[in-house]
Design a protein around this motif. Structure first.
Motif, PDB file in Angstrom:
ATOM      1  N   LEU A   1      39.683  45.440  39.407  1.00 32.21           N
ATOM      2  CA  LEU A   1      39.829  45.644  37.927  1.00 32.21           C
ATOM      3  C   LEU A   1      41.273  45.307  37.460  1.00 32.21           C
ATOM      4  O   LEU A   1      41.506  45.221  36.179  1.00 32.21           O
ATOM      5  CB  LEU A   1      39.031  46.656  37.539  1.00 32.21           C
ATOM      6  CG  LEU A   1      37.663  46.916  37.562  1.00 32.21           C
ATOM      7  CD1 LEU A   1      37.117  48.334  37.031  1.00 32.21           C
ATOM      8  CD2 LEU A   1      36.668  45.675  36.752  1.00 32.21           C
TER       9      LEU A   1
ATOM     10  N   SER B   1      42.874  42.231  35.278  1.00 29.08           N
ATOM     11  CA  SER B   1      42.512  42.312  33.987  1.00 29.08           C
ATOM     12  C   SER B   1      43.073  43.514  33.141  1.00 29.08           C
ATOM     13  O   SER B   1      43.383  43.405  31.988  1.00 29.08           O
ATOM     14  CB  SER B   1      40.971  42.091  33.865  1.00 29.08           C
ATOM     15  OG  SER B   1      40.395  43.200  34.442  1.00 29.08           O
TER      16      SER B   1
ATOM     17  N   THR C   1      46.717  42.660  32.438  1.00 29.11           N
ATOM     18  CA  THR C   1      46.889  41.540  31.419  1.00 29.11           C
ATOM     19  C   THR C   1      46.455  42.173  29.881  1.00 29.11           C
ATOM     20  O   THR C   1      47.182  41.742  28.899  1.00 29.11           O
ATOM     21  CB  THR C   1      46.004  40.499  31.533  1.00 29.11           C
ATOM     22  OG1 THR C   1      44.608  40.882  31.661  1.00 29.11           O
ATOM     23  CG2 THR C   1      46.429  39.632  33.027  1.00 29.11           C
ATOM     24  N   VAL C   2      45.644  43.070  29.844  1.00 33.57           N
ATOM     25  CA  VAL C   2      45.257  43.701  28.462  1.00 33.57           C
ATOM     26  C   VAL C   2      46.544  44.234  28.023  1.00 33.57           C
ATOM     27  O   VAL C   2      47.038  44.099  26.848  1.00 33.57           O
ATOM     28  CB  VAL C   2      44.129  44.555  28.577  1.00 33.57           C
ATOM     29  CG1 VAL C   2      44.119  45.534  27.387  1.00 33.57           C
ATOM     30  CG2 VAL C   2      43.003  43.959  28.831  1.00 33.57           C
TER      31      VAL C   2
ATOM     32  N   LYS D   1      36.391  49.860  33.573  1.00 35.30           N
ATOM     33  CA  LYS D   1      37.589  48.978  33.184  1.00 35.30           C
ATOM     34  C   LYS D   1      38.132  49.816  31.661  1.00 35.30           C
ATOM     35  O   LYS D   1      39.299  49.515  31.779  1.00 35.30           O
ATOM     36  CB  LYS D   1      37.273  47.608  32.893  1.00 35.30           C
ATOM     37  CG  LYS D   1      38.230  46.673  32.276  1.00 35.30           C
ATOM     38  CD  LYS D   1      37.647  45.255  32.259  1.00 35.30           C
ATOM     39  CE  LYS D   1      38.799  44.333  31.528  1.00 35.30           C
ATOM     40  NZ  LYS D   1      38.161  42.983  31.272  1.00 35.30           N
TER      41      LYS D   1
ATOM     42  N   ASP E   1      39.935  37.681  29.601  1.00 33.58           N
ATOM     43  CA  ASP E   1      40.336  38.276  30.706  1.00 33.58           C
ATOM     44  C   ASP E   1      41.351  36.883  31.069  1.00 33.58           C
ATOM     45  O   ASP E   1      41.336  35.849  31.131  1.00 33.58           O
ATOM     46  CB  ASP E   1      39.205  37.956  31.697  1.00 33.58           C
ATOM     47  CG  ASP E   1      39.646  38.335  33.077  1.00 33.58           C
ATOM     48  OD1 ASP E   1      40.854  38.600  33.378  1.00 33.58           O
ATOM     49  OD2 ASP E   1      38.776  38.238  34.002  1.00 33.58           O
ATOM     50  N   ASP E   2      42.644  37.623  31.282  1.00 38.38           N
ATOM     51  CA  ASP E   2      43.859  36.779  31.584  1.00 38.38           C
ATOM     52  C   ASP E   2      44.468  36.897  32.783  1.00 38.38           C
ATOM     53  O   ASP E   2      45.529  36.325  33.355  1.00 38.38           O
ATOM     54  CB  ASP E   2      44.912  37.162  30.738  1.00 38.38           C
ATOM     55  CG  ASP E   2      44.873  36.996  29.084  1.00 38.38           C
ATOM     56  OD1 ASP E   2      44.523  35.877  28.984  1.00 38.38           O
ATOM     57  OD2 ASP E   2      45.070  37.605  28.209  1.00 38.38           O
ATOM     58  N   THR E   3      43.314  37.231  33.860  1.00 41.37           N
ATOM     59  CA  THR E   3      43.752  37.277  35.288  1.00 41.37           C
ATOM     60  C   THR E   3      44.138  35.963  35.623  1.00 41.37           C
ATOM     61  O   THR E   3      45.275  35.959  36.661  1.00 41.37           O
ATOM     62  CB  THR E   3      42.460  37.797  35.992  1.00 41.37           C
ATOM     63  OG1 THR E   3      41.825  38.723  35.662  1.00 41.37           O
ATOM     64  CG2 THR E   3      42.788  37.758  37.535  1.00 41.37           C
TER      65      THR E   3
ATOM     66  N   GLN F   1      38.268  35.144  43.669  1.00 43.05           N
ATOM     67  CA  GLN F   1      38.498  35.614  42.232  1.00 43.05           C
ATOM     68  C   GLN F   1      38.874  34.333  41.740  1.00 43.05           C
ATOM     69  O   GLN F   1      38.849  34.054  40.319  1.00 43.05           O
ATOM     70  CB  GLN F   1      39.438  36.853  42.358  1.00 43.05           C
ATOM     71  CG  GLN F   1      39.640  37.223  41.028  1.00 43.05           C
ATOM     72  CD  GLN F   1      40.440  38.651  40.999  1.00 43.05           C
ATOM     73  OE1 GLN F   1      39.926  39.616  41.262  1.00 43.05           O
ATOM     74  NE2 GLN F   1      41.794  38.633  40.962  1.00 43.05           N
TER      75      GLN F   1
ATOM     76  N   ARG G   1      37.784  31.206  38.099  1.00 45.05           N
ATOM     77  CA  ARG G   1      38.409  31.336  36.887  1.00 45.05           C
ATOM     78  C   ARG G   1      39.115  29.879  36.901  1.00 45.05           C
ATOM     79  O   ARG G   1      39.566  29.555  35.647  1.00 45.05           O
ATOM     80  CB  ARG G   1      39.641  32.341  36.948  1.00 45.05           C
ATOM     81  CG  ARG G   1      39.054  33.835  36.680  1.00 45.05           C
ATOM     82  CD  ARG G   1      39.982  34.686  36.885  1.00 45.05           C
ATOM     83  NE  ARG G   1      39.595  36.178  36.405  1.00 45.05           N
ATOM     84  CZ  ARG G   1      38.747  37.011  37.260  1.00 45.05           C
ATOM     85  NH1 ARG G   1      38.464  36.667  38.317  1.00 45.05           N
ATOM     86  NH2 ARG G   1      38.619  38.172  36.697  1.00 45.05           N
TER      87      ARG G   1
END
Length: 411
Positions: free
Chosen positions: A9, A12, A15-16, A61, A102-104, A211, A215
């Motif tokens: 987690l 993400s 990035t938040v 999260k 989600d900017d992962t 992962q 994406r």
């Protein structure tokens, strides 16, 4: 609570915070602090969340985001410079369900910033995307924790200001300082470190590549994942009970992980069907041919040489040409392999640069000379390769090969 789940987690959550306006370096510190607090909270059992609602198990999260954001604000308030930054960010949003954005993916590219050295990019990826602690990364790379902390700190300062801000997104920027190829090289570097300390970097690299594959729809991402799975499938057979290396030809193929092989082959076939060949797909195709052969004698060396020809076309790498010489020696005989090796030496400006200074060059030459019956030259080259071996296990293996040939010659 599974630590791996928590670490999954972290990208993400990070990035938040960056999207809300936090500086990358400060946000990453806050997220790591939140991870530590989360582990303590779960170890202690159910407890109220920071928002006064349910416990952290209810929404991991969201809980991590709330704790990390508060830690960032606390740190900002304690410093005058950060207090000015705090004035520019929004007030703390009301607690609730974690945002769906989600900017992962952007985080992967950010950690592959072209200004970073490969070592720094790897360390930052393991920390920011993988969620590993500085201690774990230092232990995996067998360096002092202080040294790794400095490396990560410098990397974070380098990429700060290149984040995933709303303004950049409004301008249409993808916020990808690195490209796909750079990201994949960083992940492959992680994978090749293997295992050291309490972190299995090969398994971690596979997790991070899975992962990434979820994406981004890119055949080379799939190719790298397939390559990792196919190589990892042979891991149990690579070393003997005493820790010594077991060459591919001598490995017990019954110990290979058939499920990983099947998954890797399936992923590779889907990637190749898209007809956008890249170097990781070609390497995976070679690994798949090795995995498909019931015995060494049944290996399709002719097709492996063809795939190495594709790799030479794609990369023109001297390492690829070196491996191709081995394959040629298996497909067409040792003298053909030695001729391919001589061509590699001739392609370099001097005999000590691109060709013979390559890692494993002497070991490959020794193997081909042994197969050609020249035991004296092969023994000498094995001893030379042992002297230049990058690690103790390989040095011991090559030393034993030299001793074996010298014993045969003395009979």
């Amino acid at each position: 609570m599974d630590e791996v789940l928590l670490r999954s987690l972290m990208p993400s959550v990070l990035t938040v915070l960056v999207r809300r306006g936090a500086d990358f370096a400060a946000a990453e510190d806050a997220v790591q602090d939140a991870l530590v607090e989360a582990l303590r909270a779960w170890a202690a059992g159910p407890s109220p969340s920071p928002s006064g609602g349910g416990g952290p198990m209810r929404d991991p999260k969201g809980w991590l985001i709330t704790v990390a954001w508060r830690k960032f604000l606390d740190a900002a308030r304690s410093d005058a410079a950060r207090r000015r930054r705090e004035d520019r960010v929004q007030d703390e949003p009301a607690p609730g369900q974690a945002p769906a954005v989600d900017d992962t993916l952007q985080l992967y590219f950010l950690c592959a910033h072209p200004s970073l050295t490969p070592a720094s990019a790897v360390a930052l990826t393991l920390r920011a995307v993988g969620g590993l602690t500085t201690r774990q990364i230092a232990q995996a790379y067998v360096v002092p924790e202080a040294t790794m902390a400095q490396r990560i700190s410098r990397a974070k300062r380098t990429v700060s200001g290149h984040g995933v801000s709303p303004a950049r997104r409004a301008r249409g920027s993808l916020d990808r300082p690195g490209d796909v190829a750079t990201v994949l090289r960083v992940l492959y570097l992680v994978f090749n470190e293997g295992y050291s300390g309490d972190v299995d970097l090969a398994a971690e690299a596979i997790r991070l590549t899975r992962q990434l594959a979820a994406r981004i729809d890119h055949p080379e991402v799939a190719g790298l994942l397939a390559l990792m799975l196919l190589h990892h499938a042979r891991r149990a057979a690579r070393t003997a009970s005493d820790g010594s290396l077991v060459p591919l030809a001598e490995q017990d193929r019954g110990r290979w992980d058939t499920a990983s092989i099947a998954e890797g082959v399936g992923i590779l076939q889907a990637a190749l069907a898209r007809d956008r060949l890249g170097e990781f797909q070609a390497q995976a195709a070679i690994a798949a041919l090795h995995a498909d052969a019931p015995t060494t004698e049944e290996t399709d060396w002719v097709q492996i040489v063809e795939w190495y020809d594709e790799l030479v076309r794609l990369t023109d790498s001297p390492v690829v040409r070196l491996n191709r010489a081995v394959a040629v020696g298996e497909a067409d005989g040792p003298r053909a392999g030695l001729a391919a090796l001589a061509a590699l030496d001739a392609s370099s400006p001097s005999s000590s640069s691109k060709g013979r200074s390559l890692p494993r060059h002497s070991a490959v030459a020794a193997y081909l000379h042994e197969r050609d019956g020249d035991l004296e030259t092969a023994a000498r080259l094995y001893a030379e390769a042992a002297h230049n071996a990058p690690n103790l296990a390989e040095r011991d293996h090559l030393t034993r090969q030299a001793a074996r040939l010298n014993a045969r010659r003395s009979r």
